[in-house]
Structures are given as C-alpha cells and as structure tokens.
Write a protein that holds these residues in place. Structure first.
Motif, PDB file in Angstrom:
ATOM      1  N   ALA A 109       0.975  -1.933   0.499  1.00 57.20           N
ATOM      2  CA  ALA A 109      -0.293  -0.266   0.213  1.00 57.20           C
ATOM      3  C   ALA A 109       0.543   1.324  -0.014  1.00 57.20           C
ATOM      4  O   ALA A 109       0.745   2.265  -0.773  1.00 57.20           O
ATOM      5  N   ASP A 110       1.613   1.206   0.773  1.00 57.96           N
ATOM      6  CA  ASP A 110       3.242   2.270   0.787  1.00 57.96           C
ATOM      7  C   ASP A 110       3.513   1.870  -0.366  1.00 57.96           C
ATOM      8  O   ASP A 110       3.818   3.670  -0.900  1.00 57.96           O
TER       9      ASP A 110
ATOM     10  N   ALA B  33       1.410   4.034  -2.776  1.00 61.76           N
ATOM     11  CA  ALA B  33       0.825   5.382  -2.437  1.00 61.76           C
ATOM     12  C   ALA B  33       1.826   6.841  -2.886  1.00 61.76           C
ATOM     13  O   ALA B  33       1.970   7.474  -3.635  1.00 61.76           O
ATOM     14  N   SER B  34       2.812   5.865  -2.662  1.00 65.92           N
ATOM     15  CA  SER B  34       4.445   6.360  -2.602  1.00 65.92           C
ATOM     16  C   SER B  34       4.150   7.334  -3.783  1.00 65.92           C
ATOM     17  O   SER B  34       4.767   7.895  -4.838  1.00 65.92           O
TER      18      SER B  34
ATOM     19  N   LYS C 184       2.429   9.653  -3.444  1.00 63.28           N
ATOM     20  CA  LYS C 184       2.431   9.637  -1.334  1.00 63.28           C
ATOM     21  C   LYS C 184       1.042  10.322  -1.671  1.00 63.28           C
ATOM     22  O   LYS C 184       0.830  11.362  -0.377  1.00 63.28           O
TER      23      LYS C 184
ATOM     24  N   HIS D 148      -2.221  10.028   0.485  1.00 59.22           N
ATOM     25  CA  HIS D 148      -3.207   8.721   1.229  1.00 59.22           C
ATOM     26  C   HIS D 148      -4.200   7.899   0.996  1.00 59.22           C
ATOM     27  O   HIS D 148      -4.338   6.645   1.585  1.00 59.22           O
TER      28      HIS D 148
ATOM     29  N   GLY E 181      -2.792   4.782  -0.874  1.00 61.90           N
ATOM     30  CA  GLY E 181      -2.132   3.911   0.159  1.00 61.90           C
ATOM     31  C   GLY E 181      -3.663   3.254   1.154  1.00 61.90           C
ATOM     32  O   GLY E 181      -3.934   2.226   1.586  1.00 61.90           O
TER      33      GLY E 181
ATOM     34  N   THR F 207      -5.104  -0.647   1.061  1.00 59.40           N
ATOM     35  CA  THR F 207      -4.968  -1.464   2.285  1.00 59.40           C
ATOM     36  C   THR F 207      -6.252  -1.636   2.403  1.00 59.40           C
ATOM     37  O   THR F 207      -6.522  -2.912   2.811  1.00 59.40           O
TER      38      THR F 207
ATOM     39  N   MET G  91       0.312  -2.228   7.090  1.00 58.34           N
ATOM     40  CA  MET G  91      -0.577  -1.117   6.238  1.00 58.34           C
ATOM     41  C   MET G  91      -1.995  -0.308   6.699  1.00 58.34           C
ATOM     42  O   MET G  91      -1.824   0.384   6.441  1.00 58.34           O
TER      43      MET G  91
ATOM     44  N   ASN H  51      -0.390   2.398   8.682  1.00 62.56           N
ATOM     45  CA  ASN H  51       0.260   3.248   8.376  1.00 62.56           C
ATOM     46  C   ASN H  51      -0.282   3.854   7.336  1.00 62.56           C
ATOM     47  O   ASN H  51      -0.452   5.088   7.189  1.00 62.56           O
ATOM     48  N   ASP H  52      -0.943   3.103   6.583  1.00 61.84           N
ATOM     49  CA  ASP H  52      -1.987   3.277   5.428  1.00 61.84           C
ATOM     50  C   ASP H  52      -2.971   3.815   5.493  1.00 61.84           C
ATOM     51  O   ASP H  52      -3.765   4.110   5.158  1.00 61.84           O
TER      52      ASP H  52
ATOM     53  N   GLY I 262       4.186   5.431   7.456  1.00 60.97           N
ATOM     54  CA  GLY I 262       4.072   4.867   6.120  1.00 60.97           C
ATOM     55  C   GLY I 262       4.806   6.389   5.534  1.00 60.97           C
ATOM     56  O   GLY I 262       5.033   7.244   5.496  1.00 60.97           O
TER      57      GLY I 262
END
Lengths: 913, 139
Positions: free
Chosen positions: A103-104, A107-108, A112, A114, A117, A121, A364, A367-368, A618
């Motif tokens: 997921a990170d 997303a990244s 990036k 949110h 991500g 997740t 995940m 962090n996400d 994340g």
C-alpha cells in the motif's frame, strides 16, 4: 487415535521452537551477524507462498482436476524469470524510499497519496480475509482429522458447532497472539524482522520435508514407486482422466487465468511483498532466488499427484475429503509419527502464512489507513504527542486481532462452501487488482494517481460483486437468487455471468471483467489527466530507479529550513527519543562526522529522517510530519521536478538551457547597454534643458535690466533711451528665435515636423539665400562668391527647410570670418546620384576635436580669440536633422587657421516626404 | 568724500555688460569691464577693485575659478565678489559660496536688489580685510 493433549503439546512445542529461532535470529541481527544474510534463507522465506493451500489443497485440487493444481506454481516459476527486472526494481525503490508495504509502495508511487494507500489497504484486507480463513479452515480441519480419525473422515460442517465454540476460533486467537509476539515486539524504522524471517525459512524447510516424507511413503511405502502408482491409476478410467490435459484438468482459459493470477500473486500478495521486498537484505540474493525458488516449488509439487492418486485408490470414492489425504493416508497405515510430521508440516505452512500476512496487513492498516486518519483529526493532538511509538504498536496489534477475527468470521460464514483452493483464488483475484497500478507504476511514467484510483476502485468493486458476494450467496448468507437471477432480477447483472458473459469459470470471469475495467480505466484516466508535479517527480524516481545511482536518491532539489534538533524531536515521537538520538548519531557517523552536533539540516538529512519515519507510519504521512517541522517550499520543488522530468531527454534540454542562458546573457547585456544609453540620454536631456535655460536667461536678463533702468530713470536722454529700447527689441527677437529653434528641433526630432516636399532648383535657391544675406556680408566686408553651374538637376525636397540649412551655413561662415580679406564661397555640383553644396570660408577653422561635436546642440566652438560665438548653438543640429531627413549627409572639413568647408548632399532620387 | 568705489564687471554678454555698467555708474561707482577671465585677471593684477561682479559662464577661465583665484590673492582680501549666473541650480549656488563669493544672483535678476546689495557690501568692509575708506558707498 491420537490424544488431543499430545497434539496440543506438539503444536505448542513447535511454536516454541519457532520462537526460539526468531529470538536467535533477532539476537544475531542485533549483534550484527545476520542469520538471514544469505540467498538460501531468502529463498526459503519466499516459500511462505506455499501455505496449507499447497500442503493440503493441492492434493484436493489434483484429486478433482488432475494437473489443474499446477498453474498456481507455473505462474510464480514464470514470474521468477522476470524477477531480475521487476522484483529488483521493487526492492531498489523500497529501500530508497523506506517503503514498508505494498500500500505504501503504490501510494508513494502516485505522489504519496493517502487516498490510494488507504484504498489499497482496504482491498488488501478484504481480499486477504478469505485467504486467512482458508488457513484457519485447514488448521481446524487437520486438528479434527488427526484427532478423530477414523471416526470422522469427512470434516464436520462447522455450522453444527455453535459460534465461538469450535476450535477454529481459538486457533485464530492463538495465531493472533503468536503474530503479535513475533511481529510487533518493537517498532523498527525499516520494518524488518530478521528473527521472523529466520523462523519462516525454517517453516519452509519443515513443510517441504513433511510433504516429501508423506509423498515418499505413499509412492514407495504404499506403492512400488511411480511406475506402479501411475500404472495402477491408468487402469482406472476416472483417474486416467486426471492425468490428461484437457480432460478434468480444466480448459485452457482456466489454465491461463490461473497462471496469470499466480504470476501476479507472487509479487503482489502482501506477505510476498513483505518477505521478497521489505525483508530483503541484499539485492544479490535475487540472483539465486530466481532459480532456487522455482526449484522449491517443483520439489513440493512432485508428490502432489502421487498422493492424490494414492488416496483415491486407497479410500473408497468420496469417503475421505481429498484435502486431508496428506494426513489420512499415513493414519490409515498406522504411521502415527509420519502423520504427526505431516500435521506439523501443515501447521507450519498455515502459521507461516498467517503470521507474515497479518504482520504485512497490520503495517498497512496502521501506516496507510489508521494513522493518516488519526493524524488528520486535529482534536486528537497527535502531532503534539511526544512519543507515538506506543500508539503505533497498539494500532498494529489491534489490526492483527481484527484481521484474524475477520478471517474467522469469513470462515464461519462462507468457509464450507468452497474447497481450500477456491478460497485462495478469491484472494488471488483481489490482489491481482493491484497489478495495473503497480506494474504500470513501475514501467510507465504516465500513470497517474487518479488513473490508479479509478482503475483500482472499479476493479475491486467488480471483484466484490462477482466473486466475494457470490461466496456469501453460495453459503446461504445472501439469497441464492442473487446468483441465479442477478441483482434486482436483472439478467445482465448476474454476478458470475456479467453482461451475459458465459463459458468461463468464476475466477476467469471475474479476472476478465475486473482487469478489463481496471487496466482500461487506469490507462484512460491517466492519459486524460496530466500528472501533477508531485506525481511526475515520484514517477521519475520509481520508473528510472535502476538508472539512479543508488546512494544519491534523495530529493535532489530541496529548499527549506529546519534544525537538526527539530528533526530529531520529530523522529523521537515515532521511534522513541533514545532511538532517534542513536539514529541521528548513526547517520552523522555515516557522513564521516563524529557526532550529530556537526550535522546541518540539509535535504539529505531531511530525506533520511523522512524515510525513518516512513518506516513507522508510511511514506505519505511521514511526508506530512516532516513538512510540519521543515519550512519547505514545495511549489519550487515541484516546479523544478516538473522541469527535470521534461528533461528526460536530458541532452536536448541542457542544450535548450544553454541556449536560453546565452539568450539571457545577451538580453541582459542589451539591457545594460540600453540602460547606459538611457542614462546617457537622460544626462543629455538634463544638459539640454540646462543649456536652453541658460540661453533663455541671457536675453531675458538684458530685457529685464534695461526695462527696469528705463522705468527707474525717466529722465534719460532720448538717444540713450532709444539705444536701450533697441537692445530690448533685439534681445526679444533673439529670445523668440531661440524658442522657435528649440521648438523646431524638438518637432523634427520627435517626427512631428511638417514637411512640404516639392521641386527644388538649387541654383535658384542659392541665389535667393545669398540675396537675403548680401546686406550682412556687405556690412562686414566679406566677399561672397557663388559657383552654381547652369543645368543642375532639380531635387525633390522641402524648399523652405533646405533654404534654412543654406542660410544657416552662410551665417555661420560669416560669423567665423574675422579677417579683413574674408571670403566665403558657396558652390553647387552634382554627380549621378546626388547634388552637393559646399560653403567654404577662410576663417579661423575648427579643430578636429571640435569638428566631431560641432553638430551637437549648443556645442558652439568657443575660442577666446574669436570671442563668444554668435547664434543659439542649435543651427547646425537642426540643419543636420533636415539633411538627414532628406537622406542626405552634412559634414565639415576644416583646418585650424585655414578656414572650414561645410558640405551637404541631397540624393537625386526623390526622398519620401 | 573719498574716491568712488571701484567695481570690475566680468561679463561676456554685451548687452548685459552695458546694463551693469549703467547701473553701477548710476550708483556712483567707478567701473572697469572685462569680457573674459584672462582679461579680468590682467586688470586685477594692475588695480585692486572694491568689488567684482562676476558672470559664471565665461569663455576661458570660468567664474568659479576666477573667484577662487581672487580669494587666494592676499592683495584682494578686501575685494567683494558678487556672482551672476544664468544657471539656477542649487549646486551652482553651493559652488559659488565655496569659491568664496559674497553674494550670488541668478539671471534674470532685479536690478534694484542687485544695486542695493552692492551698496550694502561696499559699506561693510570685510571683517578680515585691511581698513578701507569708510565713506565708500555713499552716492
């Protein structure tokens, strides 16, 4: 029949062994002698791919569809060949950006995000829940089988047991406890768990050994080798069918879709991402894993068919669930220890998967999903909390419990409707939805956040509708008409025959529609909307990762300010103050400094801190956090990154840049020159005004003085009075003339002068001019000679203006003459192109220096011997303007003491008026 | 009555020179004239006038320079300098004062003011100058 206590003790002993290995692995890692820093351990950890699905389910699958179980292992084998490129990229990117989950990663990649991500997740959790349920079901089934054999050969349906009272629930909770103990003992910025990986690798050995042991027993203990086994099977028609492709093995479409699904699953499953990417300690391990991992898959699959066929020949048809053959065959031969080994093998396959998968998912979720939301809720004041590491661990532990609870709920609701393999495939199809965003993001710079979001969302919804919901319908939790008649009774919306598509199995059907929509929308939306600068910058970093020099991968264009102390405090809130201090100090040492006090907060340090925090919460949230203490100027960064991106064709760009800078240089030089010129003009204007003022004040002074004298002295003699009045008149005329000339010059220079072109006969003009001045010449005793031959061509010009020039030159000549034998000659001549007039005097002459400036305004030649020159000082300036207007030339040649010649030409071809 | 005060006029513009000569004669002064700086210096070498009426814009040595030379000459300690200029700039006024002028008039000037000022200057001897005739300035 084995005692339950023995099984429980054995299970706990096994898990205890795992703990010991994990503990040892962590100790070794802390001591800097990593246990897992070799390619064999890495490969074995990848084998977490083989779960109880493989251990029990493959045999079950083989029993119904022969070699139909194989695509699940062919896919990863094929994919392994691409690892060199695909997985290497993922590993490199994840290391550089401290990515902790898939997921990170996604997303990244898309700036990036949110939202992205969180979506990944949610999909991962919902998609993996059936898979976890599968493991629970397998463990539970293996318990029942080994405990109750031979009383209950076909597993009891769990519905016969009340909710929470079957052992599966306790298995789930025990696994949750194990996972918490394994995975969340402490929070590591890199999110790596060396001990855990060591334990997983050990489990991979156990399950392989156990499975092969059972396979050897069946093949060589119960039968006399492969020949005997397959020979006997070939004589039974329904078994023979299993061994032939195109028979019960399923059609090609199914093979293809299963192969594709498993190809994707091997890199997209959260636990595979965890072991292959996040836990990777050395990229070079990939080299060995590429051939070693397929070998492992081959080894664990060799005996699938023998066990399946052996089981089918051994047990009366349908009397034993084929998913349990691995256990029931040894049991039926009273090989208790072999059965226990198989049980432990199955347990290791299941626990390995559950532990790694839930750790990956909990990371995940934390962090996400949870942290971004919590950090956004201002009233929680989380951004002000000094130490968030306890909160982070609590969130992860809760996430582990929730994921396993969901797995249990799914098992309870839908688990019995499917065989092990079918449940697993539902999960495979869910994670396959990540493929367009993931692979597209790795290789296509044009992929955008919006494209990934839409593709992923719609693909996921189709999966939900055509695969997950039907699994509930088949278990009776949704009306079965949902399947048979479609939603709201609309035929086209039948979940497993969407838009009338028939002839495909459930999985292929869902894969077809979800991928069609997912890929289509991802590509279309990405093309429709240009990526933002942030997406651009991330796209470049990801797609070109292998081209970057590994070390200098941070943000290269960063402007901002922060203090080292701020950054350390920030880091401390996520990983604890002591570890933050250690981390910063370690960084300082890596930069060749003795301590953190020598550090300055530059872009590289900020990036380092951001990546450390990214490990905890994340990358997207980490960016927000760091931004809160760093006064970054993001626009500038984005702009620069956008420019850099456009310069992917770096050469063209740099050439362009060079050209631009040259242009800029030239422009600034021009600007400097223009400015100088402007200043010069400004100075000239000031001088001009000052001179004009002076020239005006002089006659005014006389006029005022004499007026006052006349007024104050009424008794003046009439002769004197007349003389003074004459001066006043003359000075007034001089004033008028001066004003007129200034205005005249201003008009000509500004282009506002009116011109009256006509035919000019130069000889006649010269005659008129000399006639007008003859009085003055005679009074001064100056001889004036005219040399104007007859037959001169006429020119087209403004006669009055040319007359003005000639009069000016003649007056000047007279003024320069101060000798008794003064003589002035005016002559006209012509060649093919122009008429020429020369005015020559034998006066004082003009020095060379003065010749250069004599045509400038008010630049009169001053000579003490000659006294103050007469006239305004504007005559020659005006004359030159007039001649230049007619496209002619006015110049002077002179020798000091010998006189001067002023000459002008007028072109014969008519000048435009 | 002592001798009439002597005034040297340095002015290159004929008509202005004429008007100044008339004004100062009418005021009872003895007048000498020069049309440029060199002539003025030559005249100053021969006699010491009580006052010099000095145009700034002159052919050759300009008025400021001439004023400085007068001030530097010990013989001319008691001589007043009144400057006339057609350029009404602040900087010119400043330059005139720095050069040591006693008064500064911008052209065109009021003849009455000029004459009054000349009279005043002639009646008040320069503080550091040797004693001059006290009756000077009476008309």
């Amino acid at each position: 029949m084995l005692s339950g206590a023995l099984i429980v003790v054995l299970s706990f002993a096994y898990v205890g062994l795992l703990f010991a290995i994990a503990y040892w692995g962590d100790k070794r890692a802390d001591a800097g002698r990593s246990l897992i820093a070799n390619p064999y351990i890495y490969t074995l950890s990848l084998a977490v791919y083989c779960t109880s699905w493989t251990f029990y389910g493959s045999v079950g699958r083989a029993a119904t569809s022969g070699i139909g179980f194989l695509p699940i292992y062919l896919g990863p084998t094929l994919m392994a060949a691409l690892w060199w490129y695909v997985l290497l990229k993922m590993v490199r990117i994840s290391k550089e950006h401290r990515i902790t989950s898939i997921a990170d990663f996604i997303a990244s990649r898309y700036g990036k995000s949110h939202l992205l991500g969180g979506l990944v997740t949610v999909i991962a959790v919902l998609g993996i829940v059936p898979y976890i349920a599968l493991q629970l079901k397998a463990i539970s089934a293996s318990f029942s089988t080994i405990l109750q054999y031979p009383n209950s050969l076909v597993t009891d349906a769990p519905e016969s047991l009340p909710f929470l009272q079957d052992n599966t629930f306790y298995i789930a909770m025990l696994l949750a406890a194990f996972t918490i103990l394994f995975g969340t003992r402490h929070l590591d910025a890199s999110e790596r768990h060396e001990g855990l990986v060591a334990a997983i690798a050990f489990e991979s050995i156990v399950k392989l050994v156990a499975f092969i042991a059972v396979g050897l027993f069946v093949t060589f203990g119960m039968f006399n080798g492969f020949d005997d086994l397959f020979g006997k099977a070939a004589k039974i028609p329904e078994l023979n069918a299993l061994l032939v492709q195109g028979g019960a093995a399923g059609n090609y479409t199914t093979w293809a879709s299963l192969t594709v699904l498993s190809m994707l699953a091997i890199i997209l499953l959260p636990r595979q991402f965890q072991v292959a990417v996040v836990e990777n300690v050395d990229e070079r391990h990939l080299n060995k894993a590429i051939w070693l991992f397929p070998l492992y898959l081959f080894a664990i699959n060799i005996f699938v068919l023998p066990i399946a066929i052996g089981g089918m020949m051994h047990f009366p048809a349908g009397s034993v669930d084929a998913d349990t053959f691995v256990l029931t065959l040894p049991l039926s031969e009273q090989k208790t220890w072999l059965a226990l080994l198989a049980f432990v093998g199955g347990l290791s396959a299941a626990t390995g998967m559950v532990i790694v998968e839930t750790i990956a998912l909990s990371t995940m979720v934390c962090n996400d999903l949870v942290m971004p939301i919590l950090l956004r809720w201002k009233f929680l004041r989380l951004t002000e909390r000094r130490d968030l590491s306890r909160l982070l661990i609590a969130i992860r532990r809760s996430a582990i419990v929730v994921v396993l609870a969901l797995g249990y709920v799914y098992f309870y609701l839908a688990g019995e409707a499917y065989a092990l393999v079918s449940i697993g495939l539902i999960s495979f199809t869910a994670v396959a939805q990540f493929a367009p965003a993931m692979l597209g993001g790795l290789f296509w710079k044009g992929g955008t956040r919006l494209g990934a979001l839409t593709g992923l969302s719609v693909g996921f919804l189709i999966w939900l509708y055509s695969l997950l919901l039907p699994s509930f319908a088949k278990s009776g939790w949704l009306p079965i008409t949902f399947l048979t008649e479609g939603m709201l009774g609309i035929d086209l919306l039948k979940p497993q025959q969407l838009f009338g598509l028939t002839g495909l199995d459930d999985i292929s059907h869902c894969l077809f529609w979800s991928m069609l929509a997912n890929i289509g929308l991802y590509v279309a939306v990405s093309l429709w909307r240009r990526p933002t600068a942030a997406e651009h910058s991330q796209a470049n970093l990801f797609v070109d990762v292998l081209r970057h020099v590994a070390a200098g991968s941070g943000p290269k264009f960063w402007r901002g300010s922060a203090t080292v102390a701020d950054l350390q405090t920030l880091l401390g809130r996520f990983i604890g103050p002591r570890r933050a201090a250690e981390s910063i100090a370690a960084y300082a040492r890596s930069q060749g400094m003795t301590g953190s006090e020598q550090l300055s907060a530059n872009a590289v340090l900020v990036h380092y801190v951001e990546s450390q925090i990214a490990g905890a919460i994340g990358s997207a949230s980490a960016r927000d956090m760091v931004a809160s203490v760093v006064d970054e100027e993001p626009l500038a960064l984005d702009e620069v990154m956008a420019i850099i991106d456009e310069a992917s064709q770096a050469l063209a760009y740099s050439r362009q840049l060079e050209q631009k800078s040259l242009e800029l240089e030239a422009a600034s030089k021009e600007l400097r020159e223009a400015n100088q010129r402007l200043q010069e003009l400004d100075r000239l204007k000031d001088d001009f005004i000052s001179t004009v003022t002076h020239e005006l004040r002089t006659p005014l002074t006389s006029i005022r003085a004499f007026s006052e004298i006349l007024s104050d002295n009424p008794g003046l003699e009439s002769a004197q009075r007349a003389k003074f009045l004459g001066i006043i008149t003359r000075e007034s005329e001089r004033l008028t003339r001066l004003i007129n000339q200034v205005l005249d010059l201003a008009k000509i220079e500004s282009g506002a002068a009116e011109w009256h072109p006509g035919t000019v006969d130069m000889r006649e003009l010269i005659d008129d001019a000399t006639g007008a001045l003859s009085q003055i010449y005679r009074s001064r005793g100056i001889t004036l000679e005219v040399q104007a031959p007859a037959g001169l061509p006429t020119v087209n010009a403004d006669r009055d203006r040319i007359m003005q020039v000639v009069l000016n030159l003649l007056s000047n000549a007279a003024n320069f003459c101060d000798k008794d034998d003064s003589a002035v000659t005016i002559s006209a001549s012509c060649n093919e192109t122009a008429l020429r007039v020369d005015v020559t005097d034998n006066g004082i002459g003009i020095s060379e220096a003065d010749q250069a400036v004599v045509f400038e305004k008010f630049r009169q030649v001053s000579d003490p011997a000659a006294g103050k020159p007469k006239g305004s000082g504007l005559g020659l300036a005006i004359s030159r303007e007039i001649i230049q207007h007619h496209r002619g030339r006015l110049w002077v040649s002179s020798k000091r003491g010998l006189g001067s010649t002023f000459s002008f030409t007028l072109p014969l071809s008519p000048a435009p008026a | 009555m002592s001798a009439a005060p002597q005034v040297l006029i340095v002015e290159d513009e004929d008509s202005i020179l004429l008007s100044l000569e008339f004004l100062l004669r009418s005021a009872g002064c003895g007048v000498a004239a020069a049309r440029d700086g060199d002539t003025a210096l030559a005249l100053l070498a021969q006699s010491v006038p009580d006052l010099v009426l000095l145009d700034v814009m002159l052919p050759g040595i300009d008025g400021f320079e001439l004023c400085r030379r007068i001030r530097a000459d010990t013989r001319l300690q008691g001589t007043r300098v009144v400057m006339l200029t057609a350029r009404g700039r602040e900087s010119d006024l400043q330059k005139g004062i720095e050069a040591g002028a006693d008064a500064y008039f911008t052209k065109p000037f009021s003849t009455r003011e000029l004459v009054t000022r000349v009279r005043t200057l002639l009646s008040e001897p320069r503080s550091d100058s040797p004693a001059q005739g006290s009756a000077r300035g009476s008309t």
